[in-house]
Motif scaffolding. Structure first.
Motif, PDB file in Angstrom:
ATOM      1  N   GLY A 109       0.845  -1.227   0.005  1.00  0.00           N
ATOM      2  CA  GLY A 109      -0.052   0.040  -0.044  1.00  0.00           C
ATOM      3  C   GLY A 109       0.815   1.257   0.070  1.00  0.00           C
ATOM      4  N   GLY A 110       0.314   2.299  -0.075  1.00  0.00           N
ATOM      5  CA  GLY A 110       0.989   3.643  -0.041  1.00  0.00           C
ATOM      6  C   GLY A 110       1.480   3.747   1.393  1.00  0.00           C
ATOM      7  N   LEU A 111       0.802   3.377   2.464  1.00  0.00           N
ATOM      8  CA  LEU A 111       1.491   3.643   3.649  1.00  0.00           C
ATOM      9  C   LEU A 111       2.711   2.963   3.873  1.00  0.00           C
ATOM     10  CD1 LEU A 111      -0.289   4.126   6.932  1.00  0.00           C
ATOM     11  CD2 LEU A 111       1.576   2.592   6.863  1.00  0.00           C
ATOM     12  N   ASN A 114       5.630   4.276   1.839  1.00  0.00           N
ATOM     13  CA  ASN A 114       6.332   5.639   2.467  1.00  0.00           C
ATOM     14  C   ASN A 114       7.023   5.116   3.694  1.00  0.00           C
ATOM     15  OD1 ASN A 114       5.904   7.698   0.687  1.00  0.00           O
ATOM     16  ND2 ASN A 114       3.873   7.673   1.376  1.00  0.00           N
ATOM     17  N   HIS A 135       1.704  13.989   3.835  1.00  0.00           N
ATOM     18  CA  HIS A 135       0.812  12.824   4.414  1.00  0.00           C
ATOM     19  C   HIS A 135       1.368  11.946   5.599  1.00  0.00           C
ATOM     20  CE1 HIS A 135      -1.530   8.698   4.202  1.00  0.00           C
ATOM     21  NE2 HIS A 135      -2.473   9.653   3.867  1.00  0.00           N
ATOM     22  N   SER A 137       1.571   8.987   6.299  1.00  0.00           N
ATOM     23  CA  SER A 137       2.627   7.870   6.131  1.00  0.00           C
ATOM     24  C   SER A 137       4.182   8.339   5.641  1.00  0.00           C
ATOM     25  CB  SER A 137       2.062   7.030   4.965  1.00  0.00           C
ATOM     26  OG  SER A 137       1.825   7.898   3.938  1.00  0.00           O
ATOM     27  N   ASP A 179       4.476  15.665  -0.829  1.00  0.00           N
ATOM     28  CA  ASP A 179       3.547  15.013  -1.458  1.00  0.00           C
ATOM     29  C   ASP A 179       3.239  15.461  -3.014  1.00  0.00           C
ATOM     30  OD1 ASP A 179       2.279  13.610   0.690  1.00  0.00           O
ATOM     31  OD2 ASP A 179       0.470  14.592   0.719  1.00  0.00           O
ATOM     32  N   SER A 183      -3.528  15.874  -0.073  1.00  0.00           N
ATOM     33  CA  SER A 183      -4.665  15.223  -0.065  1.00  0.00           C
ATOM     34  C   SER A 183      -6.101  16.043   0.329  1.00  0.00           C
ATOM     35  CB  SER A 183      -4.770  13.981   0.483  1.00  0.00           C
ATOM     36  OG  SER A 183      -4.143  14.045   1.910  1.00  0.00           O
ATOM     37  N   ASP A 208       5.750  11.987  -3.228  1.00  0.00           N
ATOM     38  CA  ASP A 208       4.502  10.712  -2.824  1.00  0.00           C
ATOM     39  C   ASP A 208       3.264  11.143  -4.115  1.00  0.00           C
ATOM     40  OD1 ASP A 208       2.318   9.188  -2.368  1.00  0.00           O
ATOM     41  OD2 ASP A 208       2.218   9.900  -0.263  1.00  0.00           O
ATOM     42  N   ALA A 210       0.686   9.539  -4.746  1.00  0.00           N
ATOM     43  CA  ALA A 210      -0.607   8.829  -4.389  1.00  0.00           C
ATOM     44  C   ALA A 210      -1.807   9.602  -5.224  1.00  0.00           C
ATOM     45  CB  ALA A 210      -0.998   8.876  -3.019  1.00  0.00           C
ATOM     46  N   HIS A 211      -2.325  10.644  -5.131  1.00  0.00           N
ATOM     47  CA  HIS A 211      -3.202  11.567  -5.877  1.00  0.00           C
ATOM     48  C   HIS A 211      -2.775  11.966  -7.215  1.00  0.00           C
ATOM     49  CE1 HIS A 211      -5.869  11.390  -2.293  1.00  0.00           C
ATOM     50  NE2 HIS A 211      -4.588  11.345  -1.450  1.00  0.00           N
ATOM     51  N   THR A 239       0.506   4.635  -4.657  1.00  0.00           N
ATOM     52  CA  THR A 239      -0.469   3.945  -4.215  1.00  0.00           C
ATOM     53  C   THR A 239      -1.254   3.529  -5.379  1.00  0.00           C
ATOM     54  OG1 THR A 239      -2.388   3.384  -2.692  1.00  0.00           O
ATOM     55  CG2 THR A 239      -2.111   5.696  -3.299  1.00  0.00           C
ATOM     56  N   SER A 241      -4.547   2.196  -4.567  1.00  0.00           N
ATOM     57  CA  SER A 241      -5.470   2.252  -3.795  1.00  0.00           C
ATOM     58  C   SER A 241      -6.485   3.498  -4.250  1.00  0.00           C
ATOM     59  CB  SER A 241      -5.507   2.046  -2.359  1.00  0.00           C
ATOM     60  OG  SER A 241      -4.679   3.361  -1.808  1.00  0.00           O
ATOM     61  N   LYS A 242      -5.923   4.286  -5.088  1.00  0.00           N
ATOM     62  CA  LYS A 242      -6.664   5.526  -5.508  1.00  0.00           C
ATOM     63  C   LYS A 242      -7.143   5.160  -6.882  1.00  0.00           C
ATOM     64  CE  LYS A 242      -4.743   8.028  -1.731  1.00  0.00           C
ATOM     65  NZ  LYS A 242      -5.648   7.491  -0.613  1.00  0.00           N
ATOM     66  N   GLY A 248      -2.478  -1.514  -3.002  1.00  0.00           N
ATOM     67  CA  GLY A 248      -1.085  -1.651  -3.283  1.00  0.00           C
ATOM     68  C   GLY A 248      -0.199  -0.346  -3.344  1.00  0.00           C
TER      69      GLY A 248
HETATM   70  C1  LIG Z   1      -0.551  11.179  -0.055  1.00  0.00           C
HETATM   71  C2  LIG Z   1      -0.762   9.693   0.512  1.00  0.00           C
HETATM   72  N1  LIG Z   1      -0.006   9.252   0.486  1.00  0.00           N
HETATM   73  C3  LIG Z   1      -0.336   7.656   0.994  1.00  0.00           C
HETATM   74  C4  LIG Z   1      -1.456   7.079   0.940  1.00  0.00           C
HETATM   75  C5  LIG Z   1      -1.541   5.798   1.744  1.00  0.00           C
HETATM   76  O1  LIG Z   1      -1.852   5.022   0.732  1.00  0.00           O
HETATM   77  P1  LIG Z   1      -2.584   3.540   0.852  1.00  0.00           P
HETATM   78  O2  LIG Z   1      -4.255   3.927   1.292  1.00  0.00           O
HETATM   79  O3  LIG Z   1      -2.570   2.961  -0.430  1.00  0.00           O
HETATM   80  O4  LIG Z   1      -2.014   3.191   2.046  1.00  0.00           O
HETATM   81  C6  LIG Z   1      -2.490   8.243   1.072  1.00  0.00           C
HETATM   82  C7  LIG Z   1      -3.688   7.507   1.374  1.00  0.00           C
HETATM   83  O5  LIG Z   1      -4.611   7.968   2.113  1.00  0.00           O
HETATM   84  C8  LIG Z   1      -2.092   9.450   0.618  1.00  0.00           C
HETATM   85  O6  LIG Z   1      -3.357  10.232   0.687  1.00  0.00           O
END
Ligand SMILES: Cc1ncc(COP(=O)(O)O)c(C=O)c1O
Length: 396
Positions: A109-111, A114, A135, A137, A179, A183, A208, A210-211, A239, A241-242, A248
């Motif tokens: 996952g993203g968490l 990171n 974020h 993470s 980031d 977010s 990062d 993610a978004h 990530t 997951s978005k 992942g």
């Molecule tokens: C900027 C950012 N990084 C990382 C994550 C974590 O991603 P994941 O939900 O895949 O663990 C998020 C999710 O909320 C996020 O917004």
């Protein structure tokens, strides 16, 4: 049972409840989509990170099912033992081609990407320069590393440079981490300027995305592509997951970076890999994005359409530059009341208040999706206006 421990937790839960900070977890009763059933109620969904509407796509579901049929439901081990299915290897290769990098390493996952990457690349004696709104993470990864953390003002490259100059004499690795898209506010990091300043002070750059993944750049290739910075960013993390609609995360960069992380990253070494269904879906979504940018365009069109509607009603969408659309309300109580009223009227949009966002900037965060119809967005904007007037947040 330790009664003192139970009492400590009860006291804290009461405090959170009294201050309006306790978490209310809603339950989805149907497939996640632009409209869905939440706690038994059918609502227009403005709360998910499902930017491209991928979660419900038939071809992606079929790819995930085929992966389960071939490889089973789980990975059974960490990557470095026997969890590394062929599908994961193919997904890493495909993502590397999509993002135009040498190599990609898939995390859970993203968490974990990171919190596994940062402590692997910086340690005690090194320094991290971190945007103050990064974020959680990233913050956790920074703390785990034991490197000295120097926050810089949000998206303020002059402040970053000042901090880099101030600590310029210190030895060790200097990592600048940000980031890509923030977010809470939906604004975009000034990555070209960050890269330039980092180069000047011989610092490593990590973003990062993610978004930004599936959202920014050509066919949704992300923030590095958006700013034409190929080869200039040392570590991209993201990530699945978005926009990708599954679960992942990944780190992307050179072969050397990926080999290094395979050996050094604790969330790779000590936690099992993504499932075959996730890997199969990632492969399919990457194909979809490479073939066409229709979904990405649709997402941006919807975001512009909704923002215009909300602004015309007198709402403030703050500094958003992306489909993340904060609607600033001000105080936390009013934001919470508005979110509840919207839900009654058939719209789900999450309120966010202090300490998640600064005092006085409580908001409802609206997440747009390529699959929203204009009718759904008209309905949502109309209900926002109606509810805000009823609650005295807007005058008319
Ligand atoms: C900027 C950012 N990084 C990382 C994550 C974590 O991603 P994941 O939900 O895949 O663990 C998020 C999710 O909320 C996020 O917004």
């Amino acid at each position: 049972m330790n009664e003192q421990f139970q009492e400590m937790m009860r006291t804290e839960l009461t405090r959170l409840e009294e201050q309006g900070l306790s978490v209310r977890i809603r339950t989805l009763d149907s497939e996640q989509g632009p409209a869905c059933t939440i706690d038994g109620k059918y609502v227009v969904n403005l709360a998910a990170n499902n930017y491209l509407g991928i979660i419900g796509r038939k071809d992606v579901k079929e790819a995930a099912k085929r992966a389960v049929d071939e490889f089973g439901v789980g990975s059974g081990a960490v990557k470095t033992i026997i969890g590394n299915t062929r599908l994961i290897v193919e997904a890493e290769q495909k993502l590397a081609a999509f993002k135009d990098v040498e190599d990609v390493l898939i995390y859970q996952g993203g968490l974990t990407a990171n919190s596994g990457t940062i402590p692997a690349v910086v340690h005690d004696g090194d320094m991290i320069f971190s945007d103050e709104l990064n974020h959680a993470s990233i913050i956790d990864g920074c703390r785990l590393s034991r490197a000295k953390i120097v926050p810089f003002k949000h998206c303020d490259v002059a402040d970053l440079e000042e901090k880099l100059r101030q600590y310029g004499q210190d030895s060790g690795t200097r990592l600048v981490v940000t980031d890509g898209v923030f977010s809470m506010d939906g604004d975009i990091a000034p990555l070209p300027d960050i890269v330039e300043v980092a180069k000047k002070y011989n610092a490593v750059v990590m973003v990062d995305d993610a978004h930004g993944e599936g959202v920014l750049g050509d066919h949704g290739r992300g923030i590095v592509n958006y700013f034409h910075l190929g080869g200039e960013v040392d570590i991209e993390v993201g990530t699945m997951s978005k926009a990708f609609g599954v679960v992942g995360g990944y780190a992307a960069g050179t072969h050397t970076l990926v080999d290094y992380l395979k050996n050094k990253s604790r969330t790779i070494l000590f936690s099992s890999t993504i499932t075959p269904a996730d890997a199969g879906a990632i492969l399919k979504v990457t194909d979809i994005l490479m073939e066409s940018d229709n979904l990405v365009r649709q997402l941006w069109d919807n975001a512009a359409y909704f923002k215009d509607k909300m602004k015309a009603f007198g709402f403030d969408t703050w500094r958003s530059q992306t489909p993340i659309t904060p609607v600033i309300i001000g105080d936390g109580r009013s934001a919470k009341d508005l979110s509840a009223r919207l839900f009654e009227k058939g719209v789900f949009a999450q309120s966010l208040a202090f300490p998640t966002v600064p005092q006085g900037l409580a908001r409802i965060r609206c997440m747009l999706c390529a699959a929203h119809t204009h009718d759904q967005l008209d309905f949502a904007a109309q209900k926002f206006h109606e509810s805000a007037v009823e609650l005295g947040i807007l005058k008319r």
